[in-house]
Design a protein around this motif. Structure first.
Motif, mmCIF file in Angstrom:
data_model
loop_
_atom_site.group_PDB
_atom_site.id
_atom_site.type_symbol
_atom_site.label_atom_id
_atom_site.label_comp_id
_atom_site.label_asym_id
_atom_site.label_seq_id
_atom_site.Cartn_x
_atom_site.Cartn_y
_atom_site.Cartn_z
ATOM 1 N N ARG A 96 0.855 -1.179 0.000
ATOM 2 C CA ARG A 96 0.000 0.000 0.000
ATOM 3 C C ARG A 96 0.894 1.233 0.000
ATOM 4 N N TYR A 97 0.422 2.270 -0.697
ATOM 5 C CA TYR A 97 1.180 3.521 -0.700
ATOM 6 C C TYR A 97 0.215 4.695 -0.665
ATOM 7 N N ARG A 98 0.429 5.568 0.289
ATOM 8 C CA ARG A 98 -0.370 6.786 0.411
ATOM 9 C C ARG A 98 0.542 7.983 0.191
ATOM 10 N N TYR A 99 0.097 8.888 -0.664
ATOM 11 C CA TYR A 99 0.834 10.130 -0.857
ATOM 12 C C TYR A 99 0.646 11.021 0.368
ATOM 13 N N PRO A 100 1.542 11.988 0.582
ATOM 14 C CA PRO A 100 1.447 12.838 1.771
ATOM 15 C C PRO A 100 0.085 13.501 1.956
ATOM 16 N N GLY A 101 -0.606 13.769 0.860
ATOM 17 C CA GLY A 101 -1.928 14.388 0.951
ATOM 18 C C GLY A 101 -3.025 13.437 1.392
ATOM 19 N N ILE B 211 -3.944 10.567 -0.385
ATOM 20 C CA ILE B 211 -4.473 9.740 -1.473
ATOM 21 C C ILE B 211 -3.781 8.381 -1.465
ATOM 22 N N GLU B 212 -4.582 7.313 -1.465
ATOM 23 C CA GLU B 212 -4.030 5.961 -1.487
ATOM 24 C C GLU B 212 -3.867 5.519 -2.938
ATOM 25 N N VAL C 47 -3.278 -5.559 -15.775
ATOM 26 C CA VAL C 47 -4.198 -4.429 -15.897
ATOM 27 C C VAL C 47 -4.431 -3.847 -14.502
ATOM 28 N N MET C 48 -4.234 -2.525 -14.375
ATOM 29 C CA MET C 48 -4.441 -1.865 -13.098
ATOM 30 C C MET C 48 -5.487 -0.754 -13.200
ATOM 31 N N ALA C 49 -6.192 -0.550 -12.109
ATOM 32 C CA ALA C 49 -7.127 0.572 -11.978
ATOM 33 C C ALA C 49 -7.330 0.832 -10.499
ATOM 34 N N GLY C 50 -7.354 2.100 -10.121
ATOM 35 C CA GLY C 50 -7.617 2.450 -8.738
ATOM 36 C C GLY C 50 -6.640 1.870 -7.746
ATOM 37 N N GLY C 51 -5.390 1.666 -8.170
ATOM 38 C CA GLY C 51 -4.382 1.144 -7.262
ATOM 39 C C GLY C 51 -4.454 -0.343 -7.017
ATOM 40 N N GLU C 52 -5.210 -1.058 -7.860
ATOM 41 C CA GLU C 52 -5.372 -2.502 -7.695
ATOM 42 C C GLU C 52 -5.136 -3.208 -9.030
ATOM 43 N N ASN D 40 -4.371 6.781 -16.776
ATOM 44 C CA ASN D 40 -3.577 7.626 -15.892
ATOM 45 C C ASN D 40 -4.190 7.617 -14.493
ATOM 46 N N GLY D 41 -3.318 7.514 -13.485
ATOM 47 C CA GLY D 41 -3.802 7.487 -12.116
ATOM 48 C C GLY D 41 -4.119 6.097 -11.598
ATOM 49 N N ALA D 42 -3.841 5.070 -12.404
ATOM 50 C CA ALA D 42 -4.160 3.699 -11.988
ATOM 51 C C ALA D 42 -3.207 3.174 -10.924
ATOM 52 N N GLY D 43 -2.025 3.799 -10.801
ATOM 53 C CA GLY D 43 -1.037 3.342 -9.833
ATOM 54 C C GLY D 43 0.161 2.661 -10.458
ATOM 55 N N LYS D 44 0.253 2.649 -11.781
ATOM 56 C CA LYS D 44 1.303 1.921 -12.489
ATOM 57 C C LYS D 44 2.701 2.465 -12.151
ATOM 58 N N THR D 45 2.879 3.760 -12.362
ATOM 59 C CA THR D 45 4.180 4.367 -12.110
ATOM 60 C C THR D 45 4.514 4.354 -10.624
ATOM 61 N N THR D 46 3.522 4.608 -9.790
ATOM 62 C CA THR D 46 3.757 4.544 -8.343
ATOM 63 C C THR D 46 4.285 3.173 -7.953
#
Length: 271
Positions: free
Chosen positions: A11-16, A18-19, A210-215, A40-46
């Motif tokens: 799991r990873y949460r940004y300082p603001g 957002i998970e 395939v990723m979406a929403g961090g999953e 974009n925003g799916a969590g791939k790069t993170t």
């Protein structure tokens, strides 16, 4: 087969707050070619930035080989995982292309002559030998991306991460990158790519995540994954164009490459 990288309930949460990753578990074997897709925003790069220590898990564990990334520095991880950023300007800094590509090998402790030889070989691979003396920021975006790729190739890391490698490339550039993927695979190295280019993904990778929403929504062979309409819809992506065309034609198989499309056409014509 040995494991190249592994994520355990990450799991990873940004300082603001957002998970960005929500309990991702994933293992990639040595020598695999894996493409991670999603909007974009799916969590791939993170996710992949955990492999070189740019991000550290809020919860869970990340391993490169059998070693946890916990406590390892970015420099230590860079010797194992070569990362080509989507934006090359995030990693180019030297006054010449040659110096930029030599930087990684020098940091590994190679002699100046050894580093220069590796840089020359890498620049030849990405077809930029003539630009060795140029300032990186005087080059086009596609050329700067190839300089960044050369810098990683010169490191000769066992794991290579490519973030949107075909973006901004013309047909010749895409063909060159495909050749790099094939040659790295022949050397037994592990390749993880983030891409929105489904055609490139289908033709050159053996596994799609395939990723979406961090999953993770789907994980498997491209032919199996691209047939999962619900997962693709949730991730806001479409199958490769030949796969879509075959479906519209009512064919029984889903071709991933032009050669497979021709074979499928012949099979349908004689059915």
């Amino acid at each position: 087969m040995s494991t190249a990288v592994r994520f355990e309930s990450v799991r990873y949460r940004y300082p603001g707050g957002i998970e960005a990753l929500r309990g991702v578990s994933l293992a990639v074997d040595t020598g695999e070619r894996v493409a991670i897709v999603g909007e974009n925003g799916a969590g791939k790069t993170t996710l992949v930035r955990h492999l070189n220590g740019i991000f550290r898990p809020t919860e869970g564990s990340v391993y490169v080989g059998e070693t946890s990334t916990h406590g390892q520095t970015i420099a230590q991880l860079a010797a194992q995982v070569g990362y080509v950023f989507q934006n090359p300007d995030e990693q180019l800094f030297a006054r010449t292309v040659q110096a930029d590509v030599e930087f990684g090998p020098r940091n590994l402790g190679l002699t100046p002559d050894e580093a220069a030889a590796r840089a020359a070989s890498a620049l030849a691979t990405v077809q930029l030998t003539a630009e060795a003396g140029a300032h990186p920021h005087h080059l086009s975006l596609s050329e700067r991306k190839r300089v960044a790729l050369a810098g990683v190739l010169a490191m000769r890391t066992p794991v290579v991460v490519l973030d949107e490698p075909t973006t901004g490339q013309d047909a010749r550039g895409v063909e060159m990158i495909a050749g790099v993927v094939e040659s790295l695979t022949a050397e037994g190295r592990t390749i993880i790519a983030i891409t929105h280019d489904m055609d490139f993904c289908a033709e050159h990778f053996d596994r799609v995540i395939v990723m979406a929403g961090g999953e993770i929504l789907a994980d498997g062979h491209p032919r199996e994954v691209f047939a999962q309409a619900d997962a693709l819809a949730r991730a806001a992506i479409e199958p490769p164009q030949l796969f879509r065309l075959a479906a519209r034609l009512g064919w029984r198989s889903g071709p991933l490459t032009p050669a497979e499309f021709v074979d499928a056409f012949s099979a349908e014509a004689t059915a």
